[in-house]
Write an enzyme that holds these catalytic residues in place. Structure first.
Site, PDB file in Angstrom:
ATOM      1  CG  HIS A 126      -1.935   1.068   1.282  1.00 45.91           C
ATOM      2  ND1 HIS A 126      -3.287   0.816   1.215  1.00 45.91           N
ATOM      3  CD2 HIS A 126      -1.817   2.424   1.399  1.00 45.91           C
ATOM      4  CE1 HIS A 126      -3.956   1.960   1.288  1.00 45.91           C
ATOM      5  NE2 HIS A 126      -3.075   2.955   1.405  1.00 45.91           N
ATOM      6  CG  HIS A 128      -1.438   6.442  -2.585  1.00 43.75           C
ATOM      7  ND1 HIS A 128      -2.619   6.251  -3.262  1.00 43.75           N
ATOM      8  CD2 HIS A 128      -1.684   6.098  -1.292  1.00 43.75           C
ATOM      9  CE1 HIS A 128      -3.546   5.823  -2.424  1.00 43.75           C
ATOM     10  NE2 HIS A 128      -3.001   5.719  -1.210  1.00 43.75           N
ATOM     11  CG  HIS A 145      -7.723   3.493  -0.171  1.00 40.68           C
ATOM     12  ND1 HIS A 145      -7.147   2.743  -1.169  1.00 40.68           N
ATOM     13  CD2 HIS A 145      -6.754   4.332   0.288  1.00 40.68           C
ATOM     14  CE1 HIS A 145      -5.884   3.123  -1.310  1.00 40.68           C
ATOM     15  NE2 HIS A 145      -5.617   4.077  -0.440  1.00 40.68           N
ATOM     16  CD  GLU A 164      -6.783   6.970   5.561  1.00 40.45           C
ATOM     17  OE1 GLU A 164      -5.687   7.484   5.781  1.00 40.45           O
ATOM     18  OE2 GLU A 164      -7.305   6.944   4.424  1.00 40.45           O
ATOM     19  CG  ASP A 212      -1.181   5.992   3.155  1.00 42.70           C
ATOM     20  OD1 ASP A 212      -1.584   5.745   2.009  1.00 42.70           O
ATOM     21  OD2 ASP A 212      -1.899   6.539   4.021  1.00 42.70           O
ATOM     22  CG  ASP A 213       0.345   9.150   0.427  1.00 49.36           C
ATOM     23  OD1 ASP A 213       0.365   8.923  -0.794  1.00 49.36           O
ATOM     24  OD2 ASP A 213      -0.689   9.067   1.121  1.00 49.36           O
TER      25      ASP A 213
END
Length: 326
Positions: free
Chosen positions: A8, A10, A186, A189, A267-268
């Site tokens: 996961h 991006h 997703h 969250e 994630d990022d």
């Protein structure tokens, strides 16, 4: 070093501030409104999205995207990662004036270069953007189904999960599933446990991005464990975005103890001042996972990876070999 795997992340959100500043110089763009002292800065989810989009907008050519993917996966390999899946967004490509095919091919080339240099295996998951609406997500699914790039192995949906109803996106996932792509979405969250339940009911994914709000409903946790759905958990971003106040309140240990299949992801990463190595470190320090438990987390990720079975067997064998060597 514990072998790691990530499901996961991006890809535009993985661009390091240094790379983004270099891109900005290339295009004559000022970055002072979202990068200071060599780091991203923002104050809430809305300003995070603005910083994300500003950075993503500085990748405009095939050469740019090759560099982005190559840098990220090469860095992951240095952290001990043997496998990486990245979310790619055709919508971002088109906003930059690049065709979806050129964008995908360029990212694939970057992944291939990283593999040649380090041995890391990588795949791409095409994502539709939820708040762009169901027709846009279906369009992304049709692209994913038709592109036939050998490294595109999955389809998912990102974006504002509080927008729309999950059932409205079911057709997009049916298109992707019909093409043999792995399915993730997703949920759970910023939205509550109901978001996760809706994903299970209407999308039927094998994996859920985040999913941590499921902890609010014990019956749902039991369902996730019973169905073997894998959760792509991103502890640091959950805390930074105030989904949970701190690591002591993060449900990762409870989900794991309940029999859920959980993984660790970044994630990022530069936006949240994290990395895959830091996520594993957080699990060790705050969730009391020893090295053996962390290796099992990596095994779960490899077992859930959207790869062909021969590649999975090679990755698991490499993990076992590293375990024996250790």
């Amino acid at each position: 070093m514990v072998p790691k795997a990530e499901l996961h992340c991006h890809i535009e959100g993985a661009a390091s501030p240094a790379l983004v500043v270099a891109q900005a110089r290339k295009y004559g763009i000022d970055t002072s409104h979202f990068i200071r002292d060599g780091a991203y800065f923002w104050s809430d989810f809305t300003s995070f999205l603005a910083a994300y989009d500003a950075a993503a907008g500085l990748f405009r050519t095939e050469e740019d995207y090759v560099a982005l993917a190559e840098e990220y996966l090469t860095g992951l390999a240095r952290e001990g990662a043997v496998y990486s899946e990245v979310f790619i967004s055709p919508d971002h490509a088109e906003r930059s004036g690049l065709s979806r095919t050129a964008y995908t091919n360029a990212l694939g080339e970057g992944i291939a270069r990283a593999r040649a240099a380090t041995g890391i295996e990588g795949r791409m998951i095409v994502v539709g953007i939820r708040h762009f609406g169901a027709p846009a997500v279906e369009d992304a699914a049709r692209f994913a189904a038709a592109c036939r790039h050998p490294l595109v192995s999955g389809f998912g949906m990102a974006g504002e999960e509080r927008f729309g109803n999950m059932r409205d996106y079911a057709r997009a996932f049916d298109i992707a599933r019909g093409a043999g792509l792995g399915i993730t979405v997703h949920a759970g969250e910023l939205a509550g446990w109901e978001s996760v339940e809706a994903a299970l009911n209407h999308i039927r994914p094998s994996r859920i991005g985040h999913g941590v709000r499921a902890v609010e409903n014990p019956d749902l946790v039991r369902r996730i464990a019973g169905e073997g759905v894998v959760l792509e958990v991103c502890p640091v971003s959950n805390v930074v975005l105030k989904v949970f106040p701190d690591f002591a309140h993060h449900p990762f240990p409870r989900l794991l103890a309940a029999g859920c299949r959980v993984t660790l992801n970044s994630d990022d990463p530069p936006h949240f001042h994290t990395s895959l190595a830091r996520e594993y470190g957080v699990a060790a320090t705050h969730f009391s996972l020893d090295e053996s438990a962390l290796r099992l987390i990596t095994r779960t990720a490899l077992e859930a990876a959207f790869v062909d079975e021969p590649t999975r067997a090679l990755l698991l064998r490499a993990l076992d070999d590293k375990t024996v060597a250790h």
